[in-house]
Write an enzyme that holds these catalytic residues in place. Sequence first.
Site, PDB file in Angstrom:
ATOM      1  CE  LYS A 105      27.987  37.766  34.933  1.00 60.17           C
ATOM      2  NZ  LYS A 105      27.899  38.885  36.005  1.00 60.17           N
TER       3      LYS A 105
HETATM    4  N1  GLU Z   1      25.915  38.794  38.860  1.00 56.75           N
HETATM    5  C1  GLU Z   1      26.466  39.783  39.938  1.00 56.75           C
HETATM    6  C2  GLU Z   1      27.588  40.312  39.775  1.00 56.75           C
HETATM    7  O1  GLU Z   1      27.666  40.811  38.322  1.00 56.75           O
HETATM    8  C3  GLU Z   1      26.924  38.873  41.336  1.00 56.75           C
HETATM    9  C4  GLU Z   1      27.915  37.947  41.308  1.00 56.75           C
HETATM   10  C5  GLU Z   1      28.162  37.144  42.295  1.00 56.75           C
HETATM   11  O2  GLU Z   1      27.301  37.337  43.283  1.00 56.75           O
HETATM   12  O3  GLU Z   1      28.750  36.279  42.380  1.00 56.75           O
HETATM   13  O4  GLU Z   1      28.262  41.175  40.230  1.00 56.75           O
END
Ligand code: GLU
Length: 415
Positions: A105
Amino acid sequence: MSGGNPLDEARDQLANAIKTLGYDEGMYDMLASPRRELTVSIPLRRDDGRVEVVTGHRVQHNFTRGPAKGGLRYSPHVDLDEVRALAMWMTWKCALLDVPYGGAKGGVRIDPRQYSRAELERVTRRYTSEIIPIIGPGHDIPAPDIGTDEQTMAWMMDTYSASQGHTVLGVVTGKPVSLGGSLGRASATSRGVTIVALEALAARGFDPAASTAVVQGFGKVGRGTARFLAEAGVSVVAVSDQYGAIEDPDGLDIASVEAFVDETGSVVGHPGSREIDGAALLTLPCTVLVPAAVEGVLTEANAPRVRAKIVVEGANGPTTAAADRILEAHGVMVVPDILANAGGVVVSYFEWVQANQAYWWSESEVEQRLGQRMRSAWSDVTDHAESSGLSLRNAATCLAVQRVADAHLLRGLYP
Ligand code: GLU
């Protein structure tokens, strides 16, 4: 973030799973802390010439099953522990849906609404260039999250590509469709949330046409979820955004709420609806409650008053551990985030596969494959919960942790 520390919540869930699965403390320690994290200072030249320095992070929780994967968040509330928790949840989400990724993240502590488009472009490009050494299609693949969008991903892809001397479509997902994005990615999280919400209604014996829904958040996840639930016949009786909440016990006309938001920027003031308190929205009587905003909104304080039969977590980490226990004791079914909102990363995976192969799928193919994966994960989790007597969250976390731990044990420890 309105609850406690999300990292404590995430580690608590991991500790429960490690205990249930019978792994030792070493396995807990390995999975409780990220493999790698990078904090960067981003000097930003404002449009008026002043220079401001903002902080950014990229946390890579795990690589055991493949490259790290996860969104990038722009929010004034970003802090390192939050990013660590979100990265850990990405590892479990990818393992649960069986996409060949670990979890990561990113976050930049900035309120994107206070900055011009040109300023956001400069922040994005500088943040990207600072983290270039640790990202890449085989290393770590960012995607949108709160406060970022497909334009942010286009800038990231361009900045990374410029550094490599050639276009690298697979370095980020959630890109515009005209620039190597996947059809169906923008609506994927909402579609996934709706698929599991309808499965949960069926499992509890509720007819969608006789059910009501309350959706907190009207952004990338909540807006589409409200639309798809309404299309499936569910009466959406209340929605909210960061400015406030509205209700109509007879069911909101979601298409008209969407048009109103496009015009005014908020759901508040939608003609025909009644404005209500944002916090009161979470305790309205309804069949299904979808918290689709931020972490820590269902807490010890409000969980006893939740009157939904089912909670489907569109956001990451909306329910604290204390709230989880209260909801379970009250017989409320909680469909956990790592299952409920996994549609986004599933279609991110499809986008990466398509980009790496330079071969594009039709929207119906994407949606059909997404449906298959969401339903099969739903069955995995509910079957496991039933056979082991665990809550859906514990069952989902155990399945995911076991997949990551097994992969780790097969690979062995280097050196
Ligand atoms: N931000 C989204 C999540 O929390 C998508 C993450 C992604 O597609 O890599 O799942």
